[in-house]
Design a protein around this motif. Sequence first.
Motif, PDB file in Angstrom:
ATOM      1  N   VAL A 179      49.762  38.144  28.715  1.00 43.99           N
ATOM      2  CA  VAL A 179      49.593  37.035  29.665  1.00 43.99           C
ATOM      3  C   VAL A 179      50.258  35.762  29.142  1.00 43.99           C
ATOM      4  O   VAL A 179      50.839  34.989  29.892  1.00 43.99           O
ATOM      5  CB  VAL A 179      48.093  36.806  29.941  1.00 43.99           C
ATOM      6  CG1 VAL A 179      47.880  35.573  30.784  1.00 43.99           C
ATOM      7  CG2 VAL A 179      47.492  38.034  30.635  1.00 43.99           C
ATOM      8  N   GLY A 188      49.164  32.895  38.555  1.00 44.64           N
ATOM      9  CA  GLY A 188      49.250  34.072  37.705  1.00 44.64           C
ATOM     10  C   GLY A 188      50.155  33.915  36.492  1.00 44.64           C
ATOM     11  O   GLY A 188      50.321  34.854  35.720  1.00 44.64           O
ATOM     12  N   GLY A 227      49.698  32.122  33.838  1.00 45.78           N
ATOM     13  CA  GLY A 227      48.976  32.008  32.567  1.00 45.78           C
ATOM     14  C   GLY A 227      48.439  30.612  32.258  1.00 45.78           C
ATOM     15  O   GLY A 227      47.967  30.365  31.144  1.00 45.78           O
ATOM     16  N   LYS A 228      48.448  29.716  33.244  1.00 46.08           N
ATOM     17  CA  LYS A 228      48.004  28.337  33.015  1.00 46.08           C
ATOM     18  C   LYS A 228      46.534  28.275  32.596  1.00 46.08           C
ATOM     19  O   LYS A 228      46.189  27.648  31.595  1.00 46.08           O
ATOM     20  CB  LYS A 228      48.180  27.498  34.300  1.00 46.08           C
ATOM     21  CG  LYS A 228      49.551  27.528  34.898  1.00 46.08           C
ATOM     22  CD  LYS A 228      49.622  26.680  36.163  1.00 46.08           C
ATOM     23  CE  LYS A 228      48.809  27.216  37.321  1.00 46.08           C
ATOM     24  NZ  LYS A 228      49.319  28.469  37.898  1.00 46.08           N
ATOM     25  N   THR A 248      44.693  30.612  31.467  1.00 43.90           N
ATOM     26  CA  THR A 248      44.498  31.309  30.201  1.00 43.90           C
ATOM     27  C   THR A 248      44.827  30.384  29.030  1.00 43.90           C
ATOM     28  O   THR A 248      44.075  30.308  28.056  1.00 43.90           O
ATOM     29  CB  THR A 248      45.379  32.577  30.156  1.00 43.90           C
ATOM     30  OG1 THR A 248      45.051  33.391  31.281  1.00 43.90           O
ATOM     31  CG2 THR A 248      45.157  33.356  28.879  1.00 43.90           C
TER      32      THR A 248
HETATM   33  P1  ADP Z   1      47.083  31.027  36.462  1.00 44.20           P
HETATM   34  O1  ADP Z   1      45.939  30.152  36.060  1.00 44.20           O
HETATM   35  O2  ADP Z   1      48.413  30.502  36.060  1.00 44.20           O
HETATM   36  O3  ADP Z   1      47.053  31.354  37.925  1.00 44.20           O
HETATM   37  P2  ADP Z   1      45.797  32.982  34.767  1.00 44.20           P
HETATM   38  O4  ADP Z   1      45.909  32.384  33.429  1.00 44.20           O
HETATM   39  O5  ADP Z   1      44.465  32.881  35.447  1.00 44.20           O
HETATM   40  O6  ADP Z   1      46.956  32.429  35.701  1.00 44.20           O
HETATM   41  O7  ADP Z   1      46.147  34.535  34.688  1.00 44.20           O
HETATM   42  C1  ADP Z   1      47.370  34.974  34.167  1.00 44.20           C
HETATM   43  C2  ADP Z   1      47.432  36.480  34.256  1.00 44.20           C
HETATM   44  O8  ADP Z   1      46.433  37.061  33.448  1.00 44.20           O
HETATM   45  C3  ADP Z   1      47.203  37.007  35.653  1.00 44.20           C
HETATM   46  O9  ADP Z   1      48.106  38.038  35.891  1.00 44.20           O
HETATM   47  C4  ADP Z   1      45.792  37.523  35.609  1.00 44.20           C
HETATM   48  O10 ADP Z   1      45.625  38.606  36.506  1.00 44.20           O
HETATM   49  C5  ADP Z   1      45.638  37.944  34.180  1.00 44.20           C
HETATM   50  N1  ADP Z   1      44.252  37.834  33.702  1.00 44.20           N
HETATM   51  C6  ADP Z   1      43.556  36.688  33.617  1.00 44.20           C
HETATM   52  N2  ADP Z   1      42.323  36.916  33.124  1.00 44.20           N
HETATM   53  C7  ADP Z   1      42.247  38.236  32.883  1.00 44.20           C
HETATM   54  C8  ADP Z   1      41.230  39.119  32.356  1.00 44.20           C
HETATM   55  N3  ADP Z   1      40.030  38.640  31.965  1.00 44.20           N
HETATM   56  N4  ADP Z   1      41.539  40.423  32.250  1.00 44.20           N
HETATM   57  C9  ADP Z   1      42.736  40.898  32.621  1.00 44.20           C
HETATM   58  N5  ADP Z   1      43.729  40.138  33.118  1.00 44.20           N
HETATM   59  C10 ADP Z   1      43.498  38.829  33.250  1.00 44.20           C
END
Ligand code: ADP
Length: 342
Positions: A18, A39, A41-42, A44
């Motif tokens: 991610v 999606g 990774g912000k 995260t």
């Molecule tokens: P953003 O905030 O930029 O929309 P995220 O950081 O929420 O993106 O997610 C980035 C990617 O990580 C996405 O593809 C999401 O599906 C995946 N993801 C986020 N959290 C989890 C998790 N707990 N388990 C598996 N995949 C995850």
Amino acid sequence: MPRIQARHLAKSYGDVAVLQGVDLTIEPGEYVVLVGPSGCGKSTLLRCIAGLEAVTAGDLHFDARRMNDVAPKDRDVAMVFQSYALYPHMTVEQNLGFALTLRGAPAAEIRAAVDRVATMLELGPLLARLPAELSGGQRQRVAMGRALARNPSILLLDEPLSNLDPALRAHVRAELKRLHRQLGATFIHVTHDPVEALTLADRIVVLHQGQIQQVATPRDLYEAPANLFVARFLGTPPMNVLPATTVGGQTVLSGTSLPVDVDVPSLFQIGIRPTDLVLDPQGWPAVVDLIEPLGHEAIVHLRIGEHAMQWLLPEPVDMKPGDAVAVRPRTLHIFDGQGKRL
Ligand code: ADP
Ligand code: MG
């Protein structure tokens, strides 16, 4: 207030990467906006900084201290979430003081903290209300106040404006900027909205597919995007991107004999901001395809040979579809075949 430093930071879920090799330094007191499509990774990255997610590889430092294994509560960080769930059965006052109550802070300290944030966010008259008795904007202010009551040196905001209607969003956006100046704390703000990033940030971090594309001031990002992704992501309408080729020492718009005023070898792409086209009788001949009036400005869709371009004019226009015009780009951005700025 610490300097935040991520070095080769990576986060995976199973074998899904991610975040990959994130290198980023955030100076004390900066307003940094992490922006990118859904999606990328912000959230995260923000959650890794908060300590809500463990990083898979790389290091996170606050000044000289390695933070990878430090618990969230020991990071002096507060977070405002997109779904700013307030406790529905608690008054505004209780919501604001909740984090301090949890820590067993003395009543007088809680009282003082609540008063401080209530004054700052103009929540004084609302202290006795329940969340259900507040407007969307007021709830958002309470969520912000709840995070600020602990007087954190770092405030993390994950899409804090996206549940607000457009008018309120602009208002709260301005309030955020004022609040940042007043507090002097480090703000790290996540959004998918490029306008929000451009208006709020001291520096913008553009993320795409878990990798940093560019870190720059709003102005540098707009004027010198590092690649086609950044170029097209920031700016409305997006930058026009057209292929160009050099044939027999002459650079032309691909598929035409129209000259392009640059000197680069082989195949490449040119970017033209919709605001960077000007009328010029010696320019490229174009045909008006469509006009979108926006009141004080207008978007004119042009066709140049097989290519389409959008032209943003700062005034109403009296052109009509089928009209012939000649235009010249005032500024060109040049990208190689891989989309990297040349
Ligand atoms: P953003 O905030 O930029 O929309 P995220 O950081 O929420 O993106 O997610 C980035 C990617 O990580 C996405 O593809 C999401 O599906 C995946 N993801 C986020 N959290 C989890 C998790 N707990 N388990 C598996 N995949 C995850
Ligand atoms: Mg998110």
